[in-house]
Design a protein around this motif. Structure first.
Motif, PDB file in Angstrom:
ATOM      1  N   GLY A 319       0.813  -1.202   0.000  1.00  0.00           N
ATOM      2  CA  GLY A 319       0.000   0.000   0.000  1.00  0.00           C
ATOM      3  C   GLY A 319       0.851   1.258   0.000  1.00  0.00           C
ATOM      4  N   ALA A 320       0.357   2.275  -0.679  1.00  0.00           N
ATOM      5  CA  ALA A 320       1.108   3.524  -0.806  1.00  0.00           C
ATOM      6  C   ALA A 320       1.304   4.198   0.547  1.00  0.00           C
ATOM      7  CB  ALA A 320       0.375   4.465  -1.765  1.00  0.00           C
ATOM      8  N   TRP A 321       0.277   4.142   1.388  1.00  0.00           N
ATOM      9  CA  TRP A 321       0.383   4.796   2.693  1.00  0.00           C
ATOM     10  C   TRP A 321       1.445   4.128   3.558  1.00  0.00           C
ATOM     11  CZ3 TRP A 321      -0.379   8.947   5.380  1.00  0.00           C
ATOM     12  CH2 TRP A 321      -0.348   8.881   6.770  1.00  0.00           C
ATOM     13  N   ASN A 322       1.432   2.790   3.636  1.00  0.00           N
ATOM     14  CA  ASN A 322       2.421   2.073   4.441  1.00  0.00           C
ATOM     15  C   ASN A 322       3.840   2.303   3.926  1.00  0.00           C
ATOM     16  OD1 ASN A 322       0.490   0.987   6.147  1.00  0.00           O
ATOM     17  ND2 ASN A 322       0.168  -0.808   4.851  1.00  0.00           N
ATOM     18  N   GLU A 323       3.990   2.372   2.601  1.00  0.00           N
ATOM     19  CA  GLU A 323       5.314   2.626   2.038  1.00  0.00           C
ATOM     20  C   GLU A 323       5.782   4.030   2.386  1.00  0.00           C
ATOM     21  OE1 GLU A 323       7.743   1.943  -2.135  1.00  0.00           O
ATOM     22  OE2 GLU A 323       5.554   1.700  -2.073  1.00  0.00           O
ATOM     23  N   GLU A 324       4.875   4.985   2.322  1.00  0.00           N
ATOM     24  CA  GLU A 324       5.237   6.358   2.676  1.00  0.00           C
ATOM     25  C   GLU A 324       5.655   6.450   4.143  1.00  0.00           C
ATOM     26  OE1 GLU A 324       5.890  10.368   1.995  1.00  0.00           O
ATOM     27  OE2 GLU A 324       5.428   8.758   0.565  1.00  0.00           O
ATOM     28  N   VAL A 325       4.915   5.756   5.018  1.00  0.00           N
ATOM     29  CA  VAL A 325       5.245   5.756   6.451  1.00  0.00           C
ATOM     30  C   VAL A 325       6.606   5.117   6.684  1.00  0.00           C
ATOM     31  CG1 VAL A 325       4.596   4.767   8.681  1.00  0.00           C
ATOM     32  CG2 VAL A 325       2.852   5.829   7.243  1.00  0.00           C
TER      33      VAL A 325
END
Length: 403
Positions: A319-325
């Motif tokens: 997921g994009a959010w988890n990768e960003e975090v």
């Protein structure tokens, strides 16, 4: 209305068992202290002496409480609990007088240290003076080890408690691909490692103190790496069992953490804190490594950076959010370690440069790839930048690969 003796004993609850056991110990210890060869007898009964010394505070409190109750409730003098109380008090006084007499007889004229006030302290002082009065009787090293390591030494009990944790975790077969230990076991190991280490240090120091020639310590240290083959019963066997499993735990824990934190190498004093932090990350992935005790601020950031980079290298977050975090955490850790220098910091920079290089080459067609094209995607920043700049270059390379 008179109270029956059986009812009086029942009202003592478990204190009656304590006094019964104390009576038996006092009788045995009184015979040891009053014998002609009392030093030789004590060498064979260090465990008994320590049992009496350890239980003495509780015995004194129990006797005082029981005497107040007997007087307040007017228990008959011929009741079994009252007779038991009087006999234990009489034996305690006899043991106390004998211990004081032996301390006075074994002290030199120059020794002006006062006799301890409590019976427990007197008995422990007596043990020390008997051990100081070397040489040992007999020449067998194992017999000397048994004398020096009574099974009820507090340090030996602590080492055995830690050893039980290590044996339970690491004795089971290793399954390929499975974690070496669970998060709950990691927390247990974090508590057991410093406990076991401190206890073993105290035990080796005890051997070194009372065995001036070092025969016993050398004898046991040569055997401590042998895997135990039978149930430990004597003090030396318990020490060897605890020392073996402590070494196994240190090696296995270090191997797991080195694999997870490469290229940063965890230090011995850091292992418990790293285990606790590693276990807590499963519940709070954003948890920072505390730098209050074992770690400096920069060292903690270096470890966090290595762990975050290893996690990103092993598996891409879903997921994009988890990768960003995940990238944000890596950058925060690098910011914390920005001023850190040394071989490990440079090795971590090299790992980031390699990450940038590999991600940048992923877009190069195979027919166009050559060693001359193997340049970092981030240019001069990736070659010469600090940790934060390298993390940003790695993030840019990863985004370019996805684009």
């Amino acid at each position: 209305m008179a109270t029956r003796p059986d009812d009086l004993r029942a009202r003592l609850e478990d204190r009656a068992d304590l006094l019964e056991a104390t009576r038996l110990r006092y009788r045995a210890l009184k015979g040891v202290l009053e014998s002609f060869f009392w030093k030789d007898r004590i060498r064979n009964h260090f465990e008994l002496l320590r049992e009496v010394a350890t239980a003495q505070p509780e015995v004194d409190v129990t006797l005082a409480a029981l005497r107040r109750r007997v007087e307040a409730e007017a228990w008959p003098s011929d009741a079994a609990p009252v007779r038991l109380m009087h006999e234990v008090e009489r034996l305690r006084d006899a043991v106390e007088r004998a211990a004081e007499r032996r301390l006075s007889s074994s002290s030199s004229d120059e020794d002006v240290e006062p006799v301890p006030a409590t019976l427990g302290a007197r008995l422990l002082r007596l043990e020390t003076e008997v051990l100081d009065a070397a040489p040992f009787l007999g020449g067998r090293v194992w017999a000397q080890a048994v004398e020096l390591l009574p099974r009820n030494l507090p340090e030996l009990r602590a080492a055995c408690a830690a050893g039980e944790v290590f044996e339970r975790v690491f004795k089971r077969p290793v399954t390929e691909g499975a974690p070496a230990f669970s998060d709950d076991e990691a927390r247990e190991l974090a508590r057991a490692l410093p406990l076991g280490a401190a206890a073993l240090v105290a035990l080796w120091e005890r051997l070194e103190r009372y065995d001036s020639r070092g025969r016993v310590k050398d004898f046991l240290q040569r055997r401590m790496r042998r895997a135990p083959t039978r149930v430990a019963r004597s003090g030396p066997e318990l020490l060897l069992h605890a020392a073996f499993w402590h070494d196994v735990a240190r090696v296995r824990v270090r191997a797991v953490l080195e694999a997870e934190l490469a290229p940063v190498v965890p230090r011995e004093a850091e292992l418990p804190a790293l285990l606790s932090w590693r276990a807590a990350l499963s519940e709070d992935p954003a948890l920072r490594l505390s730098g209050r005790s074992v770690f400096t601020e920069g060292r903690a950031g270096l470890v966090e950076t290595a762990a975050a980079l290893a996690a990103l290298s092993r598996e891409r977050p879903r997921g994009a959010w988890n990768e960003e975090v995940a990238w944000a955490r890596l950058e925060q850790a690098a910011q914390r370690a920005r001023a850190e220098e040394g071989p490990e910091a440079e090795a971590l920079r090299d790992a980031l440069r390699l990450f940038v290089m590999l991600r940048g080459q992923a877009r190069t067609p195979a027919r166009l790839f050559s060693p001359e094209h193997a340049k970092p995607a981030g240019g001069d920043v990736a070659r010469n930048g600090d940790l934060v700049a390298l993390v940003q270059a790695a993030r840019h390379a990863a985004l370019r690969q996805d684009g």
